[in-house]
Design an enzyme around this catalytic site. Structure first.
Site, PDB file in Angstrom:
ATOM      1  N   ALA A  47       0.868  -1.180   0.000  1.00 21.84           N
ATOM      2  CA  ALA A  47       0.000   0.000   0.000  1.00 21.84           C
ATOM      3  C   ALA A  47       0.902   1.227   0.000  1.00 21.84           C
ATOM      4  O   ALA A  47       2.084   1.142   0.331  1.00 21.84           O
ATOM      5  CB  ALA A  47      -0.868  -0.021   1.247  1.00 21.84           C
TER       6      ALA A  47
ATOM      7  N   GLU B 171       5.079  -4.995   6.896  1.00 18.85           N
ATOM      8  CA  GLU B 171       4.247  -4.039   7.651  1.00 18.85           C
ATOM      9  C   GLU B 171       4.712  -3.870   9.090  1.00 18.85           C
ATOM     10  O   GLU B 171       4.667  -2.778   9.652  1.00 18.85           O
ATOM     11  CB  GLU B 171       2.776  -4.502   7.657  1.00 18.85           C
ATOM     12  CG  GLU B 171       2.022  -4.261   6.373  1.00 18.85           C
ATOM     13  CD  GLU B 171       2.169  -5.391   5.367  1.00 18.85           C
ATOM     14  OE1 GLU B 171       3.146  -6.179   5.467  1.00 18.85           O
ATOM     15  OE2 GLU B 171       1.307  -5.480   4.480  1.00 18.85           O
TER      16      GLU B 171
HETATM   17  C1  LIG Z   1      -6.705   5.646   9.442  1.00 23.32           C
HETATM   18  C2  LIG Z   1      -6.048   5.143   8.206  1.00 23.32           C
HETATM   19  C3  LIG Z   1      -6.669   3.897   7.670  1.00 23.32           C
HETATM   20  C4  LIG Z   1      -5.827   3.328   6.581  1.00 23.32           C
HETATM   21  C5  LIG Z   1      -6.268   1.978   6.238  1.00 23.32           C
HETATM   22  C6  LIG Z   1      -5.292   1.330   5.320  1.00 23.32           C
HETATM   23  C7  LIG Z   1      -5.463  -0.117   5.423  1.00 23.32           C
HETATM   24  C8  LIG Z   1      -4.413  -0.833   4.635  1.00 23.32           C
HETATM   25  C9  LIG Z   1      -4.055  -2.000   5.354  1.00 23.32           C
HETATM   26  C10 LIG Z   1      -3.227  -2.882   4.982  1.00 23.32           C
HETATM   27  C11 LIG Z   1      -2.775  -3.082   3.636  1.00 23.32           C
HETATM   28  C12 LIG Z   1      -1.361  -3.087   3.365  1.00 23.32           C
HETATM   29  C13 LIG Z   1      -0.457  -2.308   3.933  1.00 23.32           C
HETATM   30  C14 LIG Z   1       0.867  -2.206   3.299  1.00 23.32           C
HETATM   31  O1  LIG Z   1       1.116  -2.698   2.247  1.00 23.32           O
HETATM   32  S1  LIG Z   1       1.984  -1.254   4.125  1.00 23.32           S
HETATM   33  C15 LIG Z   1       3.347  -1.194   3.044  1.00 23.32           C
HETATM   34  C16 LIG Z   1       4.094  -2.471   2.991  1.00 23.32           C
HETATM   35  N1  LIG Z   1       5.250  -2.347   2.134  1.00 23.32           N
HETATM   36  C17 LIG Z   1       6.376  -1.879   2.572  1.00 23.32           C
HETATM   37  O2  LIG Z   1       6.535  -1.552   3.734  1.00 23.32           O
HETATM   38  C18 LIG Z   1       7.464  -1.786   1.532  1.00 23.32           C
HETATM   39  C19 LIG Z   1       8.321  -0.682   1.849  1.00 23.32           C
HETATM   40  N2  LIG Z   1       9.334  -0.513   0.814  1.00 23.32           N
HETATM   41  C20 LIG Z   1      10.500  -1.175   0.837  1.00 23.32           C
HETATM   42  O3  LIG Z   1      10.748  -2.021   1.657  1.00 23.32           O
HETATM   43  C21 LIG Z   1      11.481  -0.784  -0.203  1.00 23.32           C
HETATM   44  O4  LIG Z   1      11.137   0.480  -0.687  1.00 23.32           O
HETATM   45  C22 LIG Z   1      11.561  -1.777  -1.383  1.00 23.32           C
HETATM   46  C23 LIG Z   1      12.186  -3.096  -0.898  1.00 23.32           C
HETATM   47  C24 LIG Z   1      10.205  -2.040  -1.969  1.00 23.32           C
HETATM   48  C25 LIG Z   1      12.465  -1.173  -2.494  1.00 23.32           C
HETATM   49  O5  LIG Z   1      13.688  -0.772  -1.954  1.00 23.32           O
HETATM   50  P1  LIG Z   1      14.664   0.172  -2.806  1.00 23.32           P
HETATM   51  O6  LIG Z   1      14.771  -0.308  -4.183  1.00 23.32           O
HETATM   52  O7  LIG Z   1      15.890   0.306  -1.966  1.00 23.32           O
HETATM   53  O8  LIG Z   1      13.925   1.579  -2.932  1.00 23.32           O
HETATM   54  P2  LIG Z   1      13.616   2.637  -1.803  1.00 23.32           P
HETATM   55  O9  LIG Z   1      13.361   1.955  -0.505  1.00 23.32           O
HETATM   56  O10 LIG Z   1      14.636   3.717  -1.813  1.00 23.32           O
HETATM   57  O11 LIG Z   1      12.216   3.234  -2.296  1.00 23.32           O
HETATM   58  C26 LIG Z   1      12.124   4.028  -3.485  1.00 23.32           C
HETATM   59  C27 LIG Z   1      11.060   5.067  -3.303  1.00 23.32           C
HETATM   60  O12 LIG Z   1       9.785   4.426  -3.125  1.00 23.32           O
HETATM   61  C28 LIG Z   1       9.197   4.872  -1.897  1.00 23.32           C
HETATM   62  N3  LIG Z   1       8.406   3.765  -1.338  1.00 23.32           N
HETATM   63  C29 LIG Z   1       8.762   2.487  -1.230  1.00 23.32           C
HETATM   64  N4  LIG Z   1       7.774   1.764  -0.713  1.00 23.32           N
HETATM   65  C30 LIG Z   1       6.761   2.622  -0.494  1.00 23.32           C
HETATM   66  C31 LIG Z   1       5.429   2.475   0.021  1.00 23.32           C
HETATM   67  N5  LIG Z   1       4.935   1.277   0.389  1.00 23.32           N
HETATM   68  N6  LIG Z   1       4.650   3.558   0.105  1.00 23.32           N
HETATM   69  C32 LIG Z   1       5.098   4.781  -0.285  1.00 23.32           C
HETATM   70  N7  LIG Z   1       6.344   4.989  -0.790  1.00 23.32           N
HETATM   71  C33 LIG Z   1       7.158   3.922  -0.896  1.00 23.32           C
HETATM   72  C34 LIG Z   1      10.392   5.245  -1.023  1.00 23.32           C
HETATM   73  O13 LIG Z   1       9.994   6.116  -0.011  1.00 23.32           O
HETATM   74  C35 LIG Z   1      11.297   5.893  -2.036  1.00 23.32           C
HETATM   75  O14 LIG Z   1      10.780   7.183  -2.305  1.00 23.32           O
HETATM   76  P3  LIG Z   1      11.749   8.405  -2.621  1.00 23.32           P
HETATM   77  O15 LIG Z   1      12.732   8.491  -1.473  1.00 23.32           O
HETATM   78  O16 LIG Z   1      10.849   9.587  -2.686  1.00 23.32           O
HETATM   79  O17 LIG Z   1      12.423   8.070  -3.915  1.00 23.32           O
END
Ligand SMILES: CCCCCCCC/C=C\C/C=C/C(=O)SCCNC(=O)CCNC(=O)[C@H](O)C(C)(C)COP(=O)(O)OP(=O)(O)OC[C@H]1O[C@@H](n2cnc3c(N)ncnc32)[C@H](O)[C@@H]1OP(=O)(O)O
Length: 477
Positions: A42, A106
């Site tokens: 997400a 997460e």
């Molecule tokens: C009251 C509120 C109610 C809300 C209800 C919502 C309900 C939803 C419930 C559950 C559903 C699911 C939840 C999730 O999925 S949470 C997210 C889970 N995923 C992660 O945590 C992945 C995180 N990312 C990573 O681990 C890494 O980025 C990677 C392994 C995918 C890639 O690594 P790498 O190649 O080293 O790149 P970077 O880490 O530097 O990332 C590049 C760039 O992308 C941005 N980014 C990465 N992941 C996310 C993300 N999930 N969301 C937003 N942005 C993301 C990262 O910040 C970098 O950005 P930049 O610095 O601006 O370039």
């Protein structure tokens, strides 16, 4: 930006599945990420905004996929993480490139896989593997995922072509047994034992964190409750986590970690155009809890330290405390006895400031009293060589007021550690109106060398500390 499941991606997926289901020509559906990867979750930036709850939410997309009357195959390359993996678990089949990785990270941002991941994965992989992946945020490679039944096929060619071939083979096959929500959890009989073992591990490894415990509880619910009831409970748990301070801090930290290497100041100076100086030796002033902790951080990073404390008894006590902290690290296998001795060999204690004449940086960590700090900085300015950076561990006092006691305000900055400094990764590097970009570059680089994670964006200033000119920050709870 990596492929994340923003609202418009969810909407596109939802509409696409509905369209494919309505189209008589379509006999099977393949979900694949465009570009480098399958969705990595997400959109964390979307949490706490209206877009995160705007329909179709992730679970609604998942239900449409799982309930599809045509086989849906997820074709995974790159990383399928978080919500991306939850989407894959709603598909009837999952195939992946051999070098793909999957995971539920997460927990690392203080949450749990709240789109039914904690309830679906145990039905596919079994409890033990699911607990490990979910409560520790472990990513696994495609081969391991295949071995544990999460994937149906490994691919080493063009993933889309292989997915299409796979699809032709499964067309017409019954789908009910492929819908995870209809299956029982594997190794359900062992749930209590597995839960206790994993809980003990979590308590050891993630002391004080709530999310890993909630992850385990939610996985346990997948056995103890019906699918629907467990999902309801999962929703309750994630909402609790989402509104708690731990997940807020960890999400902040996630972005801080990534923006720190890209720091930029309003004047245009940035990591790209400003060269840091190398800090070879440092002084720490004050041998209380903070000063001792800071000294530990530095000597562990191989930076020779002169610890200044005018009260000799306190200095003696601090030297023992520091040795004790390092003993703790040896006991925990975080360093060897030899490494401990090497650390102690580069630590010197003294009661006078004049011993700091040759160090490259001084970090003052006396108590929060502006006059006292100004006095110390005025003395340091006279004692230290002209190039020495003079830093303060102050948490509240104005860096400009401290800097104005010196004739080198360009070399004065805040380097604010958080107690216990040798454990907490949080470090705020603060610059005043006269701090030079080179000083900022040097303290940022120094923080990185200490293993601290830092941040330098104007936006974040408001979030952390309004009265400071800039903060660089992250947190390790
Ligand atoms: C009251 C509120 C109610 C809300 C209800 C919502 C309900 C939803 C419930 C559950 C559903 C699911 C939840 C999730 O999925 S949470 C997210 C889970 N995923 C992660 O945590 C992945 C995180 N990312 C990573 O681990 C890494 O980025 C990677 C392994 C995918 C890639 O690594 P790498 O190649 O080293 O790149 P970077 O880490 O530097 O990332 C590049 C760039 O992308 C941005 N980014 C990465 N992941 C996310 C993300 N999930 N969301 C937003 N942005 C993301 C990262 O910040 C970098 O950005 P930049 O610095 O601006 O370039």
């Amino acid at each position: 930006m990596l492929k994340v499941l923003h609202h418009h991606v969810r909407e596109g997926l939802f509409e696409g599945i509905k369209r494919a289901n309505a189209d008589e020509q379509v006999r099977a559906i393949v979900i694949i990420g465009e570009g480098k990867t399958f969705p990595c979750g997400a959109d964390i930036r979307e949490f706490h905004t209206h877009a995160s709850v705007k329909e179709p939410v992730l679970t609604a997309v998942g239900h449409t996929i799982e309930n599809s009357g045509k086989p849906v195959i997820s074709a995974i390359h790159g990383t399928a993480l978080g919500g991306g993996l939850e989407i894959a678990l709603c598909c009837h089949y999952r195939i992946a490139s051999e070098n793909a990785r999957i995971g539920f990270p997460e927990v690392l941002i203080g949450l749990l896989p709240g789109a039914e991941g904690t309830v679906r994965l145990p039905r596919l992989s079994g409890l033990a593997f699911a607990m490990d992946m979910i409560a520790f945020g472990k990513q696994v490679n495609a081969k391991d995922a295949f071995r544990h039944g999460i994937l149906d096929k490994l691919c080493n060619g063009n993933i889309l072509e292989e997915a299409k071939q796979f699809a032709t083979k499964v067309i017409g096959q019954p789908l009910d047994s492929r819908r995870l929500s209809r299956l029982d959890v594997k190794d359900a009989a062992n749930v209590d034992l597995l839960f206790e073992v994993a809980l003990a591990q979590v308590k050891r490894k993630s002391r004080g964190q709530i999310a890993p415990i909630y992850c385990l509880k939610s996985v346990r619910n997948s056995v103890r409750m019906s699918f629907d009831k467990a999902v309801e409970e999962e929703q309750r748990l994630i909402m609790e986590l989402m509104t708690g301070y731990q997940s807020t801090a960890l999400q902040y930290s996630f972005f801080a970690d990534r923006s720190a290497p890209k720091w930029r100041l309003p004047c245009g100076a940035s990591v790209h155009n400003t060269k840091p100086s190398r800090i070879e030796t440092a002084g720490v002033i004050g041998a209380g809890t903070m000063g001792s902790g800071i000294a530990v951080c530095l000597i562990r990073a191989g930076v020779p330290v002169i610890l200044v404390e005018k009260n000799k008894k306190m200095l003696e006590k601090a030297m023992k405390t520091i040795s004790g902290i390092l003993d703790g690290s040896v006991k925990l296998n975080r360093m060897t006895s030899e490494q401990k001795e090497q650390c102690l060999a580069i630590l010197k204690g003294t009661s006078t400031l004049d011993k700091l004449s040759n160090v490259d940086m001084v970090i003052e960590a006396v108590y929060e009293n502006l006059e006292l700090k100004r006095e110390i900085f005025a003395q340091l300015d006279k004692v230290c060589k002209p190039s020495t950076l003079l830093c303060s561990n102050t948490s509240t006092l104005d860096i400009d007021k401290i800097a104005s006691a010196t004739n080198r305000p360009d070399k004065v900055a805040g380097t604010h550690f958080f107690a216990p400094a040798f454990i907490m990764k949080l470090m705020e590097n603060v610059y005043g109106t006269k701090t030079s970009p080179a000083t900022v570059a040097t303290v940022m680089e120094f923080g990185r060398r200490l293993g601290k994670e830092l941040e330098a964006t104007k936006e974040e200033i408001k979030n952390i500390r309004l009265h400071l000119t800039v903060t660089f920050c992250t947190i390790d709870l």
